[in-house]
Design an enzyme around this catalytic site. Structure first.
Site, mmCIF file in Angstrom:
data_model
loop_
_atom_site.group_PDB
_atom_site.id
_atom_site.type_symbol
_atom_site.label_atom_id
_atom_site.label_comp_id
_atom_site.label_asym_id
_atom_site.label_seq_id
_atom_site.Cartn_x
_atom_site.Cartn_y
_atom_site.Cartn_z
ATOM 1 N N ASP A 338 7.928 12.277 -11.846
ATOM 2 C CA ASP A 338 6.501 12.197 -11.610
ATOM 3 C C ASP A 338 6.028 13.564 -11.128
ATOM 4 O OD1 ASP A 338 3.997 11.053 -11.357
ATOM 5 O OD2 ASP A 338 4.358 10.336 -9.323
ATOM 6 N N ASP A 628 6.557 7.050 -7.361
ATOM 7 C CA ASP A 628 6.127 6.587 -6.050
ATOM 8 C C ASP A 628 5.172 5.402 -6.101
ATOM 9 O OD1 ASP A 628 3.961 7.849 -7.137
ATOM 10 O OD2 ASP A 628 3.697 9.310 -5.527
ATOM 11 N N ASP A 632 5.234 3.026 -11.509
ATOM 12 C CA ASP A 632 6.528 3.628 -11.801
ATOM 13 C C ASP A 632 7.677 2.623 -11.723
ATOM 14 O OD1 ASP A 632 5.492 6.303 -12.022
ATOM 15 O OD2 ASP A 632 5.318 6.335 -9.852
#
Length: 894
Positions: A338, A628, A632
């Site tokens: 990410d 996070d 995800d």
């Protein structure tokens, strides 16, 4: 009020974002002003059920515990336990079963933690909402919301269900947990195209997101499992929970070992019967061979080594939730990361500005024009800075916070500026107008500072501050400068001033239609972490590819990726980026090709993240995924190792992961990869060290059957050797430091077995040496007149001392022993001393002589034992030198 419609049981308005509010309300039979009648709401609640996620059914606790025993290596150990019970060795049976039980309990606890992800998702829905029913607003549990309810939102509220916004005032929603967007999303009531991605549906507010600014009225269009977060819940439940490379390799190794042990035992039993031995004697020989060939200490050693790796990783800010994940990091071939918070600092920052025709940075030398630009940003601001433990923290909008921090960095205290130029009035930001303004007393004069989009501010300016002073504005030039900043992935704001007549004490939009002077432009960005660039370079040098998968905009993502040095396919001078909409048009094969080639994926949905991870795995990659947010979690669960953020991450992401970073920093992933490689190295060293012992013991028993001699070693003596040496000698290898250059070599191929061909040959070589030493010294001792007990004691000591010398060869599997540093692992010497003390007790204490059928031996026997051990060390050392020479010669020839 119209008669309530009969809403279907699933998504009542899947395309609500593309329809006008009135049409959505009509479809749901709802009144946008009065809300639902209480009786109608109760009927709908009975039909749709509570606004919570349905717990996914999984294996019960008993089944999860029983499945911990469903492993080939455990079958071998249980068989060994049964055999030791059969021969009456209850203590040894208890030790072996204890090892099995401890490993089963550890696995059960880890799996129980992992399945908590769905329960955590359910907790994200638990909240209180302000609901309008029968025309009256009231606070109600969010679990009671139904499609058609009207909900009121304000700053600080968690959105309780999926809402079609019907009225908004300056509404901004932090959707990072759901979309990965780095800044709050401004909202409006205007419909958008039906096919836009979730992050661009400005007319919607989704469950589990947070209101950061403004107020709104929204119409509930989906609750519980029908919400976007409910859809993600189903993705988590359907994502495959993969075995790690280590567990797959251990399983293959265990199956081969099981077949080999059974085959050797059968051969031994058959030979005994053919030689006319009694069935009992032959059975005991087969038992001795099985006990000798089974590496009883391997499960315990593997668990302890992985646990030590967990401890070392914790010191490097990585917490491991599942033990096998320690080694998985060492096998990783691609890291899907990410962007926000992991590769970046998760703090909007003013990185570049334009004032009076010149570029400036807050930390650089500022002229008067740049200084006034920063003053305007600090005063036209509704956020504030709070100092905690010596650090400045932003309270309010992240973008406004960036302007305050820039002023602070330039030596302009926002608090002092507010005191010096007090605010008299203001026009708040509205998404429809795209600007805000504040009126200040500046030394008795009245000055308005404006801040907003370039389009909104430039339209209100007739002049700008130029290199030579105030000059007429050139809109095309201003927009060109803004485009140049935006092309660098920056969020661009314009700042202006407007002087009013003295005595003015208030402002409105009518006062701000024109006549302002443009002060400059500022570009803001969530900047890359400085340490992340070095970590990415180290990963790529180690053959680990890095992919950025984010919900943010493509331009921002590519510029951050380029600044970090991420390598991938390029489209002209910049990295190529694929958007979520592009991925939807690709077949599975084309997606796998794109996943290999491209390094940046932007505006990606949870399903698309999941597809990308699966696509990489289909090409043989061992994939690590970082994240996070709620969005995800499915990909974290699917990845070979899911890495969640400990500071800024959600409970859902943490519960779906294998590893949690306490500092949310990509550099900690690189450190964990290094530790993971070290753990696998040490585990391989242990296996390469212990297997020759098992092989040597089995061959000694087999040789005694072939040559029709007395058993040189008894089953109980084999158990003593295997268990004590594994603990006192083998486990010292867990403390070996990482070898130099560990991050310079490529990842191990996922299909490569634990024992490569050279290591298999060494295992056979050392096993044969132990056979020669153990069996040879036994026969030599018998020939010299020692009784069976003393001769067997010589054999046991020969095997143990041979293992002790060979331990030093195993401190590095490739290089000679001296290259690892003689004193880099003092535990090796402590373990060796403890093992020699144990063998002295085994040889001379009467209780041990009784328990293990041993007898004291003399100095000459010890000299023979030491000589055999030293010979093993020298021969293995020579084999390593010869292999290095051959590899060097082959490389030179190539």
């Amino acid at each position: 009020m119209p008669k309530p419609a009969e809403p279907p049981a699933t998504q009542p308005a899947a395309d609500a974002h593309a329809l006008p509010p009135a049409q959505v309300a009509d479809r749901l039979g709802a009144d946008l002003d009065r809300g639902l009648d209480p009786a109608d709401a109760a009927r709908r609640l009975a039909e749709h059920g509570p606004n919570r996620l349905t717990a996914q059914r999984g294996r019960g606790p008993l089944m999860r515990l029983l499945l911990q025993f469903h492993q080939p290596l455990v079958y071998i150990l249980l068989a060994a336990c049964a055999v030791t019970v059969a021969i009456g060795e209850w203590v040894d049976a208890g030790v072996i079963f204890g090892v099995v039980l401890v490993n089963a309990i550890l696995g059960f606890v880890q799996e129980t933690k992992a399945v908590a992800a769905l329960e955590s998702l359910g907790r994200t829905m638990e909240a209180v909402a302000t609901v309008v029913r029968g025309g009256q607003p009231a606070h109600r549990p969010a679990t009671g919301l139904v499609p058609g309810d009207v909900v009121l939102l304000e700053a600080g509220d968690k959105v309780p269900a999926d809402l079609r916004l019907v009225r908004v005032r300056d509404l901004e929603v932090d959707e990072a947990p759901l979309t990965g967007e780095s800044v709050p999303s401004p909202k409006s009531v205007d419909p958008v195209a039906a096919d836009v991605v979730l992050a661009d549906r400005v007319s919607m507010a989704y469950a589990s997101t947070m209101v950061t600014r403004g107020q709104a009225r929204g119409l509930v269009v989906a609750t519980g499992d029908a919400t976007e977060v409910g859809r993600i819940s189903r993705l988590i439940a359907t994502a495959e929970d993969l075995d790690t490379p280590l567990t797959r390799k251990i399983a293959r190794f265990s199956r081969l070992l099981l077949v080999a042990i059974l085959a050797l035992a059968a051969v031994t039993f058959a030979l005994g019967l053919l030689q006319g031995r009694s069935a009992l004697e032959t059975f005991m020989a087969a038992v001795a061979l099985m006990v000798g060939a089974i590496p009883e200490g391997l499960p315990a050693a593997m668990t302890i080594m992985l646990a030590l790796g967990v401890s070392r990783m914790a010191r490097r800010r990585a917490i491991i939730r599942k033990l096998p994940a320690v080694e998985t990091l060492g096998s990783t071939t691609v890291i899907c990361s990410d962007k926000t918070g992991t590769l970046t600092q998760n703090r909007m920052t003013l990185v570049r500005g334009q004032a009076a025709g010149r570029a400036f940075e807050p930390a650089g030398a500022l002229d008067e024009a740049a200084r006034e630009c920063l003053v305007a940003g600090a005063l036209c601001n509704d956020s504030r800075l709070v100092r905690e433990d010596g650090d400045l923290r932003v309270e309010g909008d992240p973008t406004e916070g960036a302007l305050l921090l820039a002023a602070e960095e330039a030596g302009l205290s926002p608090a002092a500026l507010s005191t010096e130029h007090p605010r008299l009035d203001g026009v708040p930001f509205e998404s429809e107008r795209q600007y805000m303004a504040t009126l200040h007393d500046v030394g008795g004069a009245r000055r308005v500072y404006l801040k907003g989009s370039v389009e909104a501010i430039a339209a209100r300016c007739e002049a700008r501050v130029g290199p030579s002073g105030v000059e007429p504005i050139a809109p095309d030039e201003v927009h060109a400068q803004a485009d140049a900043l935006a092309a660098q992935g920056l969020r661009v704001l314009a700042l202006a001033r407007l002087d009013l007549p003295p005595g003015a004490d208030g402002i409105s939009h009518d006062d701000l239609v024109g006549g302002a002077t443009l002060l400059g432009l500022v570009g803001l960005l969530d900047p890359p972490r400085p340490e992340a660039r070095e970590a990415i370079a180290m990963c790529q040098a180690a053959g680990v590819a890095v992919k950025m998968i984010t919900g943010d905009h493509a331009v921002t993502a590519t510029r951050i990726a380029e600044a970090l040095g991420i390598e991938g396919a390029r489209d002209g001078e910049h990295l190529e980026a694929l958007r979520g909409a592009d991925l939807d048009r690709l077949s599975e094969g084309a997606l796998a090709d794109a996943a290999e080639r491209v390094a940046v994926f932007a505006r990606v949905s949870p399903e698309q993240k999941l597809r990308l991870v699966k696509a990489l795995q289909s090409r043989g990659h061992v994939a690590a995924m970082t994240g996070d947010g709620v969005n995800d979690a499915p990909a974290l669960r699917q990845a070979d190792i899911g890495v969640a953020m400990g500071r800024g991450g959600t409970d859902v992401a943490r519960d779906a992961s294998d590893m949690v970073l306490t500092d949310d920093n990509f550099a900690s992933i690189e450190a964990a990869v290094e530790e993971g490689r070290g753990v696998f190295d040490n585990l391989t060293k242990f296996i390469v060290w212990t297997l020759p012992t098992n092989l040597g013991e089995a061959l000694i028993v087999l040789a005694s059957m072939v040559f029709a001699t007395t058993l040189p070693i008894l089953p109980v003596q084999i158990l003593w050797v295997n268990m004590t040496t594994a603990v006192l000698l083998g486990l010292t290898l867990a403390f070996e430091p990482n070898e130099p250059g560990i991050m310079d070599r490529p990842p191990r191929p996922a299909g490569e077995p634990i024992l490569t061909h050279p290591l298999i040959m060494r295992t056979l070589f050392v096993g044969t040496l132990l056979l020669v030493a153990g069996y040879g010294l036994f026969e030599w001792s018998i020939a010299r007149g020692l009784d069976d007990a003393a001769a067997r004691t010589v054999t046991v000591n020969a095997i143990v001392v041979g293992e002790l010398f060979y331990l030093f060869n195993c401190r590095s599997l490739i290089r000679p022993a001296r290259h690892v540093g003689w004193w880099s692992n003092p535990w090796v010497y402590a373990g060796s001393a403890a093992m020699l003390a144990a063998q002295a007790a085994f040889t001379y204490l009467p209780i041990f002589n009784t328990l293990f059928d041993t007898a004291p031996i003399g100095g000459s026997e010890w000299a023979q034992v030491a000589g055999a051990g030293a010979a093993i060390f020298v021969l293995v050392h020579t084999e390593k030198r010869v292999r290095l020479w051959r590899e060097s010669r082959a490389a030179h020839t190539a």
